[in-house]
Design a protein around this motif. Sequence first.
Motif, PDB file in Angstrom:
ATOM      1  N   ILE A 185     -59.418 -71.286 -32.049  1.00 12.97           N
ATOM      2  CA  ILE A 185     -58.322 -70.278 -32.416  1.00 12.97           C
ATOM      3  C   ILE A 185     -58.235 -69.042 -31.155  1.00 12.97           C
ATOM      4  O   ILE A 185     -59.311 -68.576 -30.674  1.00 12.97           O
ATOM      5  N   ALA A 186     -57.247 -69.128 -30.336  1.00 12.00           N
ATOM      6  CA  ALA A 186     -57.020 -68.226 -29.128  1.00 12.00           C
ATOM      7  C   ALA A 186     -56.463 -67.051 -29.548  1.00 12.00           C
ATOM      8  O   ALA A 186     -55.309 -66.977 -29.802  1.00 12.00           O
ATOM      9  N   GLY A 187     -57.300 -66.147 -29.668  1.00  9.59           N
ATOM     10  CA  GLY A 187     -57.031 -64.616 -29.994  1.00  9.59           C
ATOM     11  C   GLY A 187     -57.654 -64.286 -31.279  1.00  9.59           C
ATOM     12  O   GLY A 187     -57.582 -64.752 -32.242  1.00  9.59           O
ATOM     13  N   ALA A 188     -58.282 -62.935 -31.229  1.00 12.70           N
ATOM     14  CA  ALA A 188     -58.901 -62.447 -32.311  1.00 12.70           C
ATOM     15  C   ALA A 188     -58.139 -61.181 -32.597  1.00 12.70           C
ATOM     16  O   ALA A 188     -58.610 -60.174 -32.866  1.00 12.70           O
ATOM     17  N   GLY A 189     -56.650 -61.260 -32.805  1.00 14.00           N
ATOM     18  CA  GLY A 189     -55.807 -60.216 -33.320  1.00 14.00           C
ATOM     19  C   GLY A 189     -55.834 -60.416 -34.781  1.00 14.00           C
ATOM     20  O   GLY A 189     -56.441 -61.162 -35.331  1.00 14.00           O
ATOM     21  N   ALA A 190     -54.659 -59.958 -35.291  1.00 12.99           N
ATOM     22  CA  ALA A 190     -54.440 -59.684 -36.843  1.00 12.99           C
ATOM     23  C   ALA A 190     -54.237 -61.534 -37.221  1.00 12.99           C
ATOM     24  O   ALA A 190     -54.975 -61.627 -38.242  1.00 12.99           O
ATOM     25  N   SER A 191     -53.300 -62.246 -36.577  1.00 16.04           N
ATOM     26  CA  SER A 191     -53.262 -63.419 -37.066  1.00 16.04           C
ATOM     27  C   SER A 191     -54.410 -64.429 -36.905  1.00 16.04           C
ATOM     28  O   SER A 191     -54.590 -65.480 -37.868  1.00 16.04           O
ATOM     29  N   GLY A 192     -54.916 -64.274 -35.865  1.00 22.09           N
ATOM     30  CA  GLY A 192     -55.994 -65.190 -35.515  1.00 22.09           C
ATOM     31  C   GLY A 192     -57.251 -64.751 -36.423  1.00 22.09           C
ATOM     32  O   GLY A 192     -58.084 -65.700 -36.796  1.00 22.09           O
TER      33      GLY A 192
ATOM     34  N   ASN B  25     -62.955 -57.235 -25.165  1.00 27.10           N
ATOM     35  CA  ASN B  25     -64.434 -57.281 -25.514  1.00 27.10           C
ATOM     36  C   ASN B  25     -64.897 -56.967 -26.728  1.00 27.10           C
ATOM     37  O   ASN B  25     -66.031 -56.681 -27.113  1.00 27.10           O
ATOM     38  N   LYS B  26     -63.886 -56.991 -27.726  1.00 25.11           N
ATOM     39  CA  LYS B  26     -64.104 -56.716 -29.400  1.00 25.11           C
ATOM     40  C   LYS B  26     -63.060 -57.443 -30.122  1.00 25.11           C
ATOM     41  O   LYS B  26     -61.945 -57.566 -29.496  1.00 25.11           O
ATOM     42  N   ILE B  27     -63.224 -57.987 -31.126  1.00 21.58           N
ATOM     43  CA  ILE B  27     -62.244 -58.439 -31.791  1.00 21.58           C
ATOM     44  C   ILE B  27     -61.376 -57.348 -32.587  1.00 21.58           C
ATOM     45  O   ILE B  27     -61.853 -56.116 -32.865  1.00 21.58           O
ATOM     46  N   GLY B  28     -60.051 -57.724 -32.788  1.00 23.83           N
ATOM     47  CA  GLY B  28     -59.290 -56.836 -33.634  1.00 23.83           C
ATOM     48  C   GLY B  28     -59.102 -55.378 -32.585  1.00 23.83           C
ATOM     49  O   GLY B  28     -58.752 -54.257 -33.515  1.00 23.83           O
ATOM     50  N   LYS B  29     -58.962 -55.571 -31.294  1.00 25.78           N
ATOM     51  CA  LYS B  29     -58.657 -54.237 -30.781  1.00 25.78           C
ATOM     52  C   LYS B  29     -57.393 -53.664 -31.028  1.00 25.78           C
ATOM     53  O   LYS B  29     -57.359 -52.447 -31.254  1.00 25.78           O
ATOM     54  N   LYS B  30     -56.303 -54.307 -31.024  1.00 27.75           N
ATOM     55  CA  LYS B  30     -55.003 -53.785 -31.158  1.00 27.75           C
ATOM     56  C   LYS B  30     -54.798 -53.509 -32.819  1.00 27.75           C
ATOM     57  O   LYS B  30     -54.192 -52.214 -33.179  1.00 27.75           O
ATOM     58  N   LEU B  31     -55.301 -54.359 -33.610  1.00 32.04           N
ATOM     59  CA  LEU B  31     -55.390 -54.040 -35.070  1.00 32.04           C
ATOM     60  C   LEU B  31     -55.840 -52.791 -35.587  1.00 32.04           C
ATOM     61  O   LEU B  31     -55.492 -52.075 -36.225  1.00 32.04           O
ATOM     62  N   SER B  32     -57.254 -52.618 -34.682  1.00 24.80           N
ATOM     63  CA  SER B  32     -57.854 -51.273 -35.068  1.00 24.80           C
ATOM     64  C   SER B  32     -56.963 -49.862 -35.008  1.00 24.80           C
ATOM     65  O   SER B  32     -57.230 -48.850 -35.367  1.00 24.80           O
TER      66      SER B  32
ATOM     67  N   LYS C  93     -64.754 -74.966 -19.841  1.00 20.61           N
ATOM     68  CA  LYS C  93     -63.900 -75.814 -20.586  1.00 20.61           C
ATOM     69  C   LYS C  93     -64.221 -75.917 -21.960  1.00 20.61           C
ATOM     70  O   LYS C  93     -65.776 -76.118 -22.155  1.00 20.61           O
ATOM     71  N   ALA C  94     -63.499 -76.375 -22.847  1.00 18.02           N
ATOM     72  CA  ALA C  94     -63.568 -76.483 -24.196  1.00 18.02           C
ATOM     73  C   ALA C  94     -62.577 -77.653 -24.895  1.00 18.02           C
ATOM     74  O   ALA C  94     -61.552 -77.413 -24.278  1.00 18.02           O
ATOM     75  N   ALA C  95     -62.977 -78.561 -25.819  1.00 17.00           N
ATOM     76  CA  ALA C  95     -61.963 -79.216 -26.180  1.00 17.00           C
ATOM     77  C   ALA C  95     -62.073 -79.085 -27.796  1.00 17.00           C
ATOM     78  O   ALA C  95     -62.943 -78.777 -28.351  1.00 17.00           O
ATOM     79  N   CYS C  96     -60.855 -79.497 -28.324  1.00 17.98           N
ATOM     80  CA  CYS C  96     -60.686 -79.108 -29.865  1.00 17.98           C
ATOM     81  C   CYS C  96     -59.644 -80.133 -30.339  1.00 17.98           C
ATOM     82  O   CYS C  96     -58.614 -80.616 -29.665  1.00 17.98           O
ATOM     83  N   ARG C  97     -59.816 -80.628 -31.672  1.00 21.51           N
ATOM     84  CA  ARG C  97     -58.687 -81.250 -32.389  1.00 21.51           C
ATOM     85  C   ARG C  97     -57.382 -80.631 -32.659  1.00 21.51           C
ATOM     86  O   ARG C  97     -56.419 -81.081 -32.560  1.00 21.51           O
ATOM     87  N   MET C  98     -57.788 -79.340 -33.145  1.00 21.54           N
ATOM     88  CA  MET C  98     -56.645 -78.455 -33.475  1.00 21.54           C
ATOM     89  C   MET C  98     -56.741 -77.118 -33.015  1.00 21.54           C
ATOM     90  O   MET C  98     -57.877 -76.411 -32.634  1.00 21.54           O
ATOM     91  N   LEU C  99     -55.558 -76.853 -32.272  1.00 20.96           N
ATOM     92  CA  LEU C  99     -55.648 -75.446 -31.603  1.00 20.96           C
ATOM     93  C   LEU C  99     -54.534 -74.276 -32.254  1.00 20.96           C
ATOM     94  O   LEU C  99     -53.297 -74.719 -32.466  1.00 20.96           O
ATOM     95  N   VAL C 100     -54.972 -73.200 -32.157  1.00 25.89           N
ATOM     96  CA  VAL C 100     -54.028 -72.125 -32.926  1.00 25.89           C
ATOM     97  C   VAL C 100     -54.075 -71.024 -31.590  1.00 25.89           C
ATOM     98  O   VAL C 100     -54.653 -70.456 -31.189  1.00 25.89           O
ATOM     99  N   MET C 101     -52.663 -71.079 -31.548  1.00 21.67           N
ATOM    100  CA  MET C 101     -52.309 -70.031 -30.443  1.00 21.67           C
ATOM    101  C   MET C 101     -52.029 -68.790 -31.265  1.00 21.67           C
ATOM    102  O   MET C 101     -50.976 -68.641 -31.930  1.00 21.67           O
ATOM    103  N   ALA C 102     -52.711 -67.854 -30.969  1.00 20.06           N
ATOM    104  CA  ALA C 102     -52.490 -66.282 -31.723  1.00 20.06           C
ATOM    105  C   ALA C 102     -53.029 -65.370 -30.644  1.00 20.06           C
ATOM    106  O   ALA C 102     -53.711 -64.342 -31.080  1.00 20.06           O
ATOM    107  N   THR C 103     -52.546 -65.343 -29.461  1.00 23.11           N
ATOM    108  CA  THR C 103     -52.665 -64.618 -28.480  1.00 23.11           C
ATOM    109  C   THR C 103     -52.084 -63.325 -28.260  1.00 23.11           C
ATOM    110  O   THR C 103     -52.368 -62.381 -27.408  1.00 23.11           O
ATOM    111  N   GLY C 104     -51.116 -62.996 -29.428  1.00 20.38           N
ATOM    112  CA  GLY C 104     -50.529 -61.710 -29.299  1.00 20.38           C
ATOM    113  C   GLY C 104     -49.386 -61.727 -28.194  1.00 20.38           C
ATOM    114  O   GLY C 104     -49.064 -62.753 -27.528  1.00 20.38           O
TER     115      GLY C 104
END
Length: 388
Positions: free
Chosen positions: A9-16, A46-53, A158-169
């Motif tokens: 999951i790319a992004g630790a904002g609200a949706s991510g 540098n922390k999750i949910g920065k904008k959400l906070s 680098k990293a690999a994944c089977r499923m990718l979620v774009m939640a970059t804001g």
Amino acid sequence: MRTYSDVIIAGAGASGLLCAAILAQGIISKKYSSKAVRIAILEKNNKIGKKLSATGNGRCNFTNLHMSTDCYYGDKEWLSPILQRITPEYIVQTFADFGVLHRQRDGYVYPHTNQAGTVVRALGEACANGSIDIELDCFLEEVNRLGDYFEVVTNKGKAACRMLVMATGSAAGRETGGDESGYELAKRLRLDVSDIYAGLTGLCSHGKFWKQVAGTRIQGTFSLFIENELCGRETGEIQIVKNGVSGIPVFQLCRLAATALGQGRRVYGEIDFVPSLSDRELLRWVQEKGIQGLVPEKWLPVLGKENARLRHFRFEVTDTFGLERAQVAAGGVDVEQIAADTMEVKDIPNLFVLGELLNVDGKCGGYNLHFAWATAILAAEEIERRLI
């Protein structure tokens, strides 16, 4: 940094965060067929949910009981089934399941604590309990599709994944990490991205008098005209700054102004200082008592004694306050490319696009967060089906 995950999951904002928290519940309950499901969040801040906070001045108006496609800009036909399926009541129950009690005022829904940190903490704890890896200060530089997998290139490797979620804001709110990186990654994946404009922010106007009246607040009606056509009208507290207007009535119409300005069209704002009085009542009041009791004192030399200017104080809009100060961005990934029931890109299996990255934005009042949550829930449900 883990080199492989089932889901990134790319992004630790609200949706991510909500998408990850829902998937974490499946890990905790051993819902998935594989006991070793690996899920990672990559977050540039540098922390999750920065904008959400910071949302809602730190109070987090996270949905609204008065929900309608009329509260959004974008493809309403695409949006309608999403709002019908993921209702405000659904969102309230979802957060109750994560331990967030709600309260509501006139349909505006907040955490009972009145603190956005309560929401961020609840989602973060769910991710931690589900052993979801969170990489902070992790910037996505490139995304490639390699057969049945995605390769994600970051500043940490680098990293690999089977499923990718774009939640970059979105690009809105620079101080909370907003930038164009998500749009650029989407374009590299050959997704269509519309022009980006500032939404939910103030409007600039030329004129020396603005400095003279700066700091005043008007309980009035703000109208927006593009060329000479009325495009919208909102009533509430209009805030005056040294170079224009701000406040929720202005925010609600900012998107229309920004889009028109981007097209090179002329935009005008108009203030009605006393919308509570009819034209006849206003005329009579001014004739008998003057305007001193109707407007802030700083406005008296600007308005003079003209009754018409109280009702129709018009000025040209020259710009918005910009994406740096905007709460949301208008524009983004074209939703025609996205399946509305799963948030999956129609032509790229296992790629999901959520929240602010999409070309949907709402008015003030919890609508943008509601949309972010809704897209997260739909994507998480589909990803779960593929993990089970």
